[in-house]
Design a protein around this motif. Structure first.
Motif, mmCIF file in Angstrom:
data_model
loop_
_atom_site.group_PDB
_atom_site.id
_atom_site.type_symbol
_atom_site.label_atom_id
_atom_site.label_comp_id
_atom_site.label_asym_id
_atom_site.label_seq_id
_atom_site.Cartn_x
_atom_site.Cartn_y
_atom_site.Cartn_z
ATOM 1 N N UNK A 55 0.858 -1.199 0.000
ATOM 2 C CA UNK A 55 0.000 0.000 0.000
ATOM 3 C C UNK A 55 0.890 1.244 0.000
ATOM 4 N N UNK A 56 0.277 2.364 -0.358
ATOM 5 C CA UNK A 56 0.994 3.645 -0.358
ATOM 6 C C UNK A 56 0.506 4.472 0.819
ATOM 7 N N UNK A 57 1.439 4.916 1.673
ATOM 8 C CA UNK A 57 1.053 5.711 2.846
ATOM 9 C C UNK A 57 1.901 6.975 2.938
ATOM 10 N N UNK A 58 1.309 7.979 3.620
ATOM 11 C CA UNK A 58 2.105 9.112 4.114
ATOM 12 C C UNK A 58 2.445 8.773 5.556
ATOM 13 N N UNK A 59 3.558 9.295 6.054
ATOM 14 C CA UNK A 59 3.951 9.033 7.443
ATOM 15 C C UNK A 59 4.257 10.373 8.108
ATOM 16 N N UNK B 105 2.812 8.652 16.304
ATOM 17 C CA UNK B 105 3.050 8.274 14.903
ATOM 18 C C UNK B 105 1.765 7.959 14.124
ATOM 19 N N UNK B 106 1.710 8.381 12.855
ATOM 20 C CA UNK B 106 0.546 8.140 11.995
ATOM 21 C C UNK B 106 0.984 7.718 10.592
ATOM 22 N N UNK B 107 0.270 6.724 10.066
ATOM 23 C CA UNK B 107 0.403 6.348 8.658
ATOM 24 C C UNK B 107 -0.965 6.606 8.045
ATOM 25 N N UNK B 108 -1.009 7.334 6.921
ATOM 26 C CA UNK B 108 -2.287 7.717 6.308
ATOM 27 C C UNK B 108 -2.318 7.172 4.886
ATOM 28 N N UNK B 109 -3.401 6.437 4.551
ATOM 29 C CA UNK B 109 -3.538 5.977 3.163
ATOM 30 C C UNK B 109 -4.827 6.525 2.558
ATOM 31 N N UNK B 110 -4.759 6.858 1.273
ATOM 32 C CA UNK B 110 -5.928 7.363 0.550
ATOM 33 C C UNK B 110 -6.812 6.185 0.157
ATOM 34 N N UNK B 111 -8.128 6.343 0.331
ATOM 35 C CA UNK B 111 -9.076 5.309 -0.105
ATOM 36 C C UNK B 111 -10.190 5.996 -0.906
ATOM 37 N N UNK C 82 -0.576 4.589 14.332
ATOM 38 C CA UNK C 82 -2.019 4.775 14.104
ATOM 39 C C UNK C 82 -2.245 4.769 12.594
ATOM 40 N N UNK C 83 -3.253 4.039 12.133
ATOM 41 C CA UNK C 83 -3.474 3.879 10.684
ATOM 42 C C UNK C 83 -4.732 4.631 10.255
ATOM 43 N N UNK C 84 -4.526 5.674 9.414
ATOM 44 C CA UNK C 84 -5.641 6.498 8.945
ATOM 45 C C UNK C 84 -6.062 6.114 7.530
ATOM 46 N N UNK C 85 -7.379 6.111 7.268
ATOM 47 C CA UNK C 85 -7.940 5.805 5.950
ATOM 48 C C UNK C 85 -8.720 7.036 5.511
ATOM 49 N N UNK C 86 -8.166 7.771 4.534
ATOM 50 C CA UNK C 86 -8.693 9.097 4.186
ATOM 51 C C UNK C 86 -9.339 9.090 2.798
ATOM 52 N N UNK C 87 -10.593 9.585 2.723
ATOM 53 C CA UNK C 87 -11.296 9.763 1.449
ATOM 54 C C UNK C 87 -11.445 11.253 1.207
ATOM 55 N N UNK C 88 -10.844 11.765 0.141
ATOM 56 C CA UNK C 88 -10.922 13.198 -0.152
ATOM 57 C C UNK C 88 -12.257 13.495 -0.817
ATOM 58 N N UNK C 89 -13.047 14.403 -0.227
ATOM 59 C CA UNK C 89 -14.357 14.788 -0.795
ATOM 60 C C UNK C 89 -14.191 16.010 -1.688
ATOM 61 N N UNK C 90 -13.416 16.985 -1.216
ATOM 62 C CA UNK C 90 -13.016 18.158 -2.004
ATOM 63 C C UNK C 90 -11.799 18.739 -1.301
ATOM 64 N N UNK C 91 -11.265 19.876 -1.802
ATOM 65 C CA UNK C 91 -9.975 20.324 -1.237
ATOM 66 C C UNK C 91 -10.092 20.837 0.193
#
Ligand SMILES: N[C@H](CCC[C@H](N)C(=O)O)C(=O)O
Length: 276
Positions: free
Chosen positions: A150-154, A160-166, A192-201
């Protein structure tokens, strides 16, 4: 021993808060796990210990323990509940408070409308500060899991946080990917693992599988981590409205070394006592 506590929640992230300002309260790992247990104890995502401090210009110290009993560096929703607690319990007459945490001193403000704004400090992206084992710092990293990469930001917000786009948080594989990310060997202190869905900017949906607690209805530092990751990726612009399953958090960040500001709710649910 009888332990008095206050049950609180901030956007559905829930806490057992202990007033240890008059006398220290020492709890074992096992006692914290018992208190946090939703069937045999009170039930909470984290336990917050509010203590007095002698540090000049600092009003309180507060310590954060995950449901697994481990002490951690920072908690965004917990910081807001901490302010509501010390004001409503008459432990201070201030509405702008400086509090010492394991990751440093943060400033919090109880707003007129009852929401709380927390200055979470600047995000940290260097791998050593997260901590994250990587050849070099990057905006995103490829993280190999058992069945996929998977692709994450750290990023660190003190924790600590790892964020992935979904594409859609409601169908994201939080239950299967969350634990794999949380205990990934490249995060020596877990993550901590974040799952982020971008709705708009200016808007996202977010779910977080928290280190030491599992999925929570909201994660304050996770909302900060997702927002700053999106800004770094160029897909988001401050301010950002973060829709979590438990409520809405607003994140502001001007980039670079500027602090991340998080605003959201904090409520007392009930006071209680438990024999531990
Ligand atoms: N599980 C987090 C601590 C609580 C963070 C979260 N509840 C928040 O509101 O920031 C960690 O192990 O770093």
């Amino acid at each position: 021993m009888k332990l008095r506590f206050t049950k609180m929640q901030g956007a559905g992230n829930d806490f057992v808060v202990i007033d240890a300002t008059r006398a220290p309260v020492n709890l074992s790992h096992a006692q914290i796990q018992h208190i946090a247990n939703r069937y045999f104890g009170v039930g909470c995502d984290q336990l917050l210990m509010v203590e007095s401090t002698t540090t000049p210009d600092v009003d309180f110290r507060y310590r954060i323990f995950n449901a697994d009993g481990g002490e951690v560096e920072q908690c965004g929703n917990g910081a807001r509940c901490f302010v509501r607690f010390v004001v409503d319990k008459g432990l201070t007459d201030k509405h702008e408070i400086k509090v010492e945490t394991a990751s440093g001193v943060i400033t919090l403000k109880l707003q007129e409308d009852g929401q709380v704004t927390v200055n979470m400090g600047a995000p940290r992206f260097t791998p050593a500060q997260i901590p994250f084992e990587a050849e070099q710092q990057a905006t995103t990293y490829e993280l190999p899991l058992a069945s996929e990469t998977i692709t994450v930001s750290a990023v660190s917000m003190g924790n600590p946080h790892a964020v992935m786009l979904v594409d859609n948080v409601h169908t994201a594989e939080v239950a299967s990917l969350g634990p794999q990310i949380e205990s990934h060997p490249q995060f020596p202190q877990r993550v901590n693992a974040g799952f982020m869905q971008v709705l708009n900017e200016h808007e996202i949906n977010l779910r977080v599988y928290e280190r030491g607690s599992g999925e929570t209805l909201a994660c304050g530092t996770g909302a900060c981590a997702a927002a700053v990751s999106g800004i770094q990726l160029g897909t988001l612009q401050s301010p950002i409205k973060v829709h979590t399953r438990g409520g809405i958090l607003t994140i502001q960040w001007a980039g670079g070394e500027s602090p991340v500001l998080m605003t959201g709710p904090a409520e007392i649910v009930f006071d209680g006592e438990i024999e531990i």
